[in-house]
Design a protein around this motif. Structure first.
Motif, PDB file in Angstrom:
ATOM      1  N   VAL A  70       0.852  -1.199   0.000  1.00 12.50           N
ATOM      2  CA  VAL A  70       0.000   0.000   0.000  1.00 12.50           C
ATOM      3  C   VAL A  70       0.882   1.242   0.000  1.00 12.50           C
ATOM      4  N   LEU A 124      -5.770   3.547  -5.669  1.00 12.91           N
ATOM      5  CA  LEU A 124      -5.686   2.772  -4.432  1.00 12.91           C
ATOM      6  C   LEU A 124      -7.042   2.161  -4.081  1.00 12.91           C
ATOM      7  N   ALA A 158      -6.143   0.167   2.619  1.00 13.29           N
ATOM      8  CA  ALA A 158      -6.273   1.131   1.526  1.00 13.29           C
ATOM      9  C   ALA A 158      -7.009   2.376   1.998  1.00 13.29           C
TER      10      ALA A 158
END
Length: 477
Positions: free
Chosen positions: A155, A175, A188
């Protein structure tokens, strides 16, 4: 050299190899730590995220040749892949990338293990390309079966890369599109909620890497530098162990010349560091004879020591050695690169290093030529010294060093590899296929395959790159 600088050096090499900005891994590590903290995890997990992010690309040199064969430019193609700007790949090409990801994961995990990293960091790196939806590599794991640190680093890396490439607003959209598929949705959403604030903070104050506890494994400086050299040289399979041999030759040459211990130590370190800049150059540059390179290609190659010099500016404990290493291809007559300086600027250690690299390179085979005999190599260097490129006295000292002090040939541990397995490993470590190894050793390809399987089993690895790295680290090669 402490562990932090060893890890930062590996991060620097990884960033170059992946076509990323040279502060990418540091920024990703900062974001991974912030993301971990936002989850409510403690200092240990934050430091695991820092370490895993810094070492995330440490395996990318090992599959560079595979990406070069598959996509042409190993650096540009992987940079585009990570930035999500690479055109869609067909199913066959996607399938070919999977074994390359396996190589990357195994090498990254092995690097972390060799450095003495915590098991959480090692496990995270061994699964760095796994996805939450089980569509990743190397094992197709998903959900909670993947270490949490893997998701945190992925991430963070996406946030850093996509923000630079597409701008923050589009990065957040990308994302969110991967939430619940590439990584857990909650991670996320945390990155989306706080990402802009975190990026603003890093833009104002760069990450303070020295504040992180990367948990040293106690490797000595020379071992850390040797590991770094070995990892860099996985980029070109036929180069395996080259910097080790240069370091040995430079040290022996220094002995012949009667240099002080401090100078010999500096030469050894510089020799191990001199190839760092190669990570910034695509593999396709090294496939042909130097005489066949275009002027544009030569200009790219001239940047190799420049990037080594850039490493010196970022790594305090390596600064002096890396600075010396960046003079590796200078010549007394000013015909070298990247600075093009002349003899007045080049001291004895500069001259020894350049001579040792040139001589060692000549007596090794390259894809476009056979190795020179010592007599042939000596004549080449004497001719270049007569033309003004090398110091004649140092050329003679290097020749004496090679003649009188040949590098020790490793004696295999009988509990590790048999003599035949060692012969096979020497061949495959230099990029030879099973058929090429069979021809070289006068055995059948199937017999080579059997030996390779045995080597993998004894070294506890699954790829040729990992076998090479483990054997070099263990002193078997």
């Amino acid at each position: 050299m402490d562990l932090t600088d060893a890890v930062l050096a590996l991060a620097f090499v990884g960033d170059l190899s992946m076509g990323r900005a040279t502060d990418h891994s540091r920024r990703t590590a900062e974001l991974a730590g912030l993301l971990t903290a936002a989850e409510g995890a403690g200092d240990n997990e934050q430091n695991h995220a820092h370490a895993a992010a810094l070492l995330r690309w440490s395996g990318c040199t090992a599959n560079a040749s595979g990406f070069a064969d598959l996509l042409g430019d190993d650096i540009a193609s992987r940079a585009a892949m990570m930035a999500q700007t690479l055109p869609p790949l067909d199913a066959h090409t996607q399938a070919m990338i999977v074994p390359l990801a396996v190589i990357h994961c195994e090498i990254s995990g092995e690097v972390a293990a060799t450095l003495g990293m915590p098991q959480e960091v090692i496990a995270g790196l061994r699964h760095i390309f796994e996805r939450y939806d089980s569509r990743g590599a190397p094992q197709g794991l998903g959900g909670d079966a993947v270490p949490r640190v893997t998701y945190r680093v992925n991430v963070a890396s996406d946030l850093e890369i996509l923000s630079r490439t597409h701008g923050r607003e589009q990065a957040m959209i990308l994302l969110r599109a991967e939430a619940g598929t590439k990584y857990p949705a909650d991670l996320a959403e945390l990155a989306i909620a706080h990402g802009s604030h975190w990026l603003d903070g890093m833009d104002a104050i760069p990450p303070r890497v020295t504040d992180w506890d990367l948990q040293t494994g106690g490797l000595e400086r020379s071992s850390q530098l040797t590991l770094l050299a070995d990892v860099v040289e996985l980029k070109l399979p036929w180069l395996a162990g080259h910097s080790r041999r240069v370091a040995n030759l430079a040290t022996q040459c220094a002995n012949v010349l009667g240099l002080q211990t401090a100078e010999k130590d500096m030469l050894r370190d510089a020799a191990l560091l001199h190839g760092i800049g190669r990570a910034a150059l695509p593999n396709q540059l090294w496939k042909t004879s130097p005489e066949q390179l275009s002027s544009h290609q030569w200009e790219q190659i001239r940047l190799m020591p420049y990037w080594t010099s850039r490493a010196a500016s970022q790594l305090p404990s390596l600064k002096l050695a890396a600075e010396l290493a960046s003079y590796a291809y200078e010549r007394l007559d000013g015909s070298g690169y990247f600075r093009g300086v002349t003899g007045d600027t080049l001291g004895t250690t500069h001259r020894v290093l350049a001579t040792a690299i040139a001589l060692q390179t000549l007596i090794e085979a390259r894809p476009w030529r056979r190795e020179h005999t010592l007599q042939q190599a000596a004549q080449v260097l004497r001719n270049e010294a007569n033309a003004g490129g090398f110091d004649a006295d140092i050329v003679e000292a290097a020749i004496i060093a090679v003649s009188g002090h040949p590098p020790p040939r490793p004696v295999p541990d009988s509990a590790m590899l048999s003599p035949r397995e060692l012969e096979v490993l020497r061949q495959i470590s230099l990029g030879a296929s099973n058929k090429e190894t069979a021809r070289a050793l006068g055995i059948s390809p199937s017999t080579v395959g059997t030996h390779v399987e045995s080597i993998f089993r004894k070294l506890n690895c699954a790829t040729r790159a990992a076998a090479t790295l483990k054997a070099l680290t263990a002193g078997v090669l």
